[in-house]
Design a protein around this motif. Structure first.
Motif, mmCIF file in Angstrom:
data_model
loop_
_atom_site.group_PDB
_atom_site.id
_atom_site.type_symbol
_atom_site.label_atom_id
_atom_site.label_comp_id
_atom_site.label_asym_id
_atom_site.label_seq_id
_atom_site.Cartn_x
_atom_site.Cartn_y
_atom_site.Cartn_z
ATOM 1 N N ASP A 165 0.823 -1.212 0.000
ATOM 2 C CA ASP A 165 0.000 0.000 0.000
ATOM 3 C C ASP A 165 0.858 1.264 0.000
ATOM 4 O O ASP A 165 0.442 2.300 -0.511
ATOM 5 N N SER A 166 2.049 1.181 0.571
ATOM 6 C CA SER A 166 2.908 2.356 0.715
ATOM 7 C C SER A 166 3.816 2.593 -0.477
ATOM 8 O O SER A 166 4.252 3.722 -0.706
ATOM 9 N N ILE A 167 4.146 1.539 -1.227
ATOM 10 C CA ILE A 167 5.192 1.696 -2.241
ATOM 11 C C ILE A 167 4.754 1.453 -3.674
ATOM 12 O O ILE A 167 5.470 1.844 -4.602
ATOM 13 N N VAL A 168 3.611 0.830 -3.911
ATOM 14 C CA VAL A 168 3.238 0.459 -5.277
ATOM 15 C C VAL A 168 2.163 1.392 -5.826
ATOM 16 O O VAL A 168 1.085 1.532 -5.243
ATOM 17 N N VAL A 169 2.469 2.017 -6.956
ATOM 18 C CA VAL A 169 1.503 2.879 -7.632
ATOM 19 C C VAL A 169 0.336 2.034 -8.131
ATOM 20 O O VAL A 169 0.536 0.957 -8.709
ATOM 21 N N THR A 170 -0.884 2.497 -7.912
ATOM 22 C CA THR A 170 -2.075 1.744 -8.294
ATOM 23 C C THR A 170 -2.689 2.286 -9.584
ATOM 24 O O THR A 170 -2.333 3.368 -10.062
ATOM 25 N N GLU A 171 -3.619 1.535 -10.134
ATOM 26 C CA GLU A 171 -4.359 1.978 -11.320
ATOM 27 C C GLU A 171 -5.087 3.280 -11.039
ATOM 28 O O GLU A 171 -5.180 4.159 -11.900
ATOM 29 N N ALA A 176 -0.970 4.420 -16.220
ATOM 30 C CA ALA A 176 0.188 4.131 -17.072
ATOM 31 C C ALA A 176 1.384 3.630 -16.271
ATOM 32 O O ALA A 176 2.282 2.979 -16.815
ATOM 33 N N SER A 177 1.416 3.944 -14.966
ATOM 34 C CA SER A 177 2.575 3.578 -14.134
ATOM 35 C C SER A 177 2.220 2.590 -13.030
ATOM 36 O O SER A 177 3.015 2.380 -12.111
ATOM 37 N N ALA A 178 1.033 1.996 -13.117
ATOM 38 C CA ALA A 178 0.602 1.046 -12.080
ATOM 39 C C ALA A 178 1.618 -0.081 -11.936
ATOM 40 O O ALA A 178 2.126 -0.613 -12.923
ATOM 41 N N GLY A 179 1.912 -0.430 -10.692
ATOM 42 C CA GLY A 179 2.875 -1.483 -10.402
ATOM 43 C C GLY A 179 4.282 -0.970 -10.178
ATOM 44 O O GLY A 179 5.150 -1.713 -9.725
ATOM 45 N N GLY A 180 4.519 0.315 -10.479
ATOM 46 C CA GLY A 180 5.829 0.908 -10.269
ATOM 47 C C GLY A 180 5.958 1.538 -8.899
ATOM 48 O O GLY A 180 5.063 1.448 -8.053
ATOM 49 N N SER A 181 7.077 2.190 -8.668
ATOM 50 C CA SER A 181 7.344 2.846 -7.396
ATOM 51 C C SER A 181 8.281 4.018 -7.645
ATOM 52 O O SER A 181 9.096 3.987 -8.573
ATOM 53 N N ASP A 243 3.213 6.316 4.578
ATOM 54 C CA ASP A 243 4.536 5.760 4.856
ATOM 55 C C ASP A 243 5.356 5.637 3.584
ATOM 56 O O ASP A 243 4.818 5.630 2.468
ATOM 57 N N ILE A 244 6.661 5.499 3.764
ATOM 58 C CA ILE A 244 7.551 5.101 2.691
ATOM 59 C C ILE A 244 8.342 3.898 3.190
ATOM 60 O O ILE A 244 8.339 3.590 4.383
ATOM 61 N N LEU A 245 9.024 3.205 2.274
ATOM 62 C CA LEU A 245 9.870 2.080 2.656
ATOM 63 C C LEU A 245 11.325 2.496 2.506
ATOM 64 O O LEU A 245 11.777 2.826 1.411
ATOM 65 N N SER A 267 8.391 4.889 -2.523
ATOM 66 C CA SER A 267 7.064 5.337 -2.134
ATOM 67 C C SER A 267 6.073 5.211 -3.293
ATOM 68 O O SER A 267 6.448 5.252 -4.469
ATOM 69 N N ARG A 268 4.827 5.070 -2.913
ATOM 70 C CA ARG A 268 3.736 5.047 -3.895
ATOM 71 C C ARG A 268 3.465 6.447 -4.425
ATOM 72 O O ARG A 268 3.103 6.621 -5.583
ATOM 73 N N LYS A 269 3.654 7.443 -3.558
ATOM 74 C CA LYS A 269 3.422 8.838 -3.911
ATOM 75 C C LYS A 269 4.702 9.627 -3.644
ATOM 76 O O LYS A 269 5.154 9.705 -2.508
#
Length: 297
Positions: A165-171, A176-181, A243-245, A267-269
């Protein structure tokens, strides 16, 4: 069987290891041949990783690759992630979070230093003169996951399902970047002599935790200098904490008298990491100097 399973490529949440290499490279972006070499090498990173990890599958070898804002369009030919941009410097009264050159980041980690070395050797052989090395920092685990200041590092990291939830970009964030970080790095050099001249109580007030037991301390009253722990707690406009990792590692050489912490935050964001860094350097918990929209990405 878990110890004999290679770690999947680009696993940001790979296990913490005893050794890591942080390699930052610049690419000859105006050279078509260099771009082709970089693209070909990046496509082969999974194979290079297998070549190295097969030598000791229990060593948790992993490599994560980051592509910088300036190189993204030329190297990937893919849509830009919504928050991707050159790093913005944050200026405090005493210190600055600097912006340095760099188009590619390789976060190489394993329980064995020789595996990190061998992967980096093969990688740079493949890239050849298409790139130049901006920075190469070798990190190591220090006692019970402590930094060189003597405090446990990474206690605030998310665990379990909260990691994804903290690090993976969602749809929903950015299709276009879902699954990235997003990843940000900073290389901090410590003045250990000055730090050791502080009493343990003073050090604990700076960090926000006890040194021996790693117990979190209460926030300082309003109007007083806040601890690192308090400044690094990020909430959005709705009061939700983000959070971030961190996979920070100490680095240093007693001979050269250079010691520090290599900060790496996934981070996700991206705005979450940026606001955290801004607060740390400006010492501004009220965000007068650190305003980032939480509606991006």
């Amino acid at each position: 069987m878990g110890g004999r399973t290679p770690i999947e490529p680009q696993r940001v949440d790979a296990p913490l290891t005893s050794s890591a290499t942080f390699l930052v490279l610049s690419v000859k972006l105006e050279d078509d041949a260099a771009i082709n070499t970089v693209r070909s090498t990046l496509a082969s990173v999974e194979g290079l990783s297998k070549n190295v990890s097969i030598r000791d599958l229990s060593a948790s070898f992993a490599c994560t690759v980051g592509i910088g804002s300036d190189a993204w369009d030329r190297v990937t030919r893919q849509p830009r992630p919504a928050e991707l941009h050159p790093f913005k410097e944050f200026h405090g009264k005493k210190h600055t979070a600097i912006s340095t050159p760099g188009d590619l980041l390789f976060h190489i980690r394993a329980q064995r230093r020789d595996l990190c070395f061998e992967f980096e050797r093969q990688l740079l052989d493949s890239l050849g003169d298409a790139v130049s090395v901006v920075d190469e920092t070798v990190g190591f685990r220090y006692f019970d996951v402590r930094d060189l200041l003597g405090f446990v590092d990474g206690t605030a990291n998310p665990v379990g399902p909260a990691v994804t939830d903290s690090i993976v970009v969602t749809e929903q964030d950015d299709p276009a970047s879902a699954g990235g970080s997003y990843v940000v790095v900073q290389k901090y050099v410590h003045d250990l002599t000055a730090w050791r001249n502080l009493s343990t109580e003073q050090q604990e007030k700076v960090i926000g935790r006890t040194k021996l037991e790693n117990v979190e301390l209460d926030d300082a009253p309003g109007g007083q200098q806040q601890s690192h722990k308090s400044l690094a707690t990020i909430e959005d406009d709705q009061g939700e904490e983000h959070d971030i990792l961190r996979d920070n590692m100490p680095f240093g050489s007693p001979g050269s008298k250079e010691f520090g912490t290599y900060f790496i935050g996934y981070s996700r964001k991206l705005w979450v990491t940026e606001k955290m860094l801004c607060r740390m350097f400006t010492l501004d918990r009220d965000d007068v100097l650190c305003t980032f929209s939480d509606s991006i990405g």
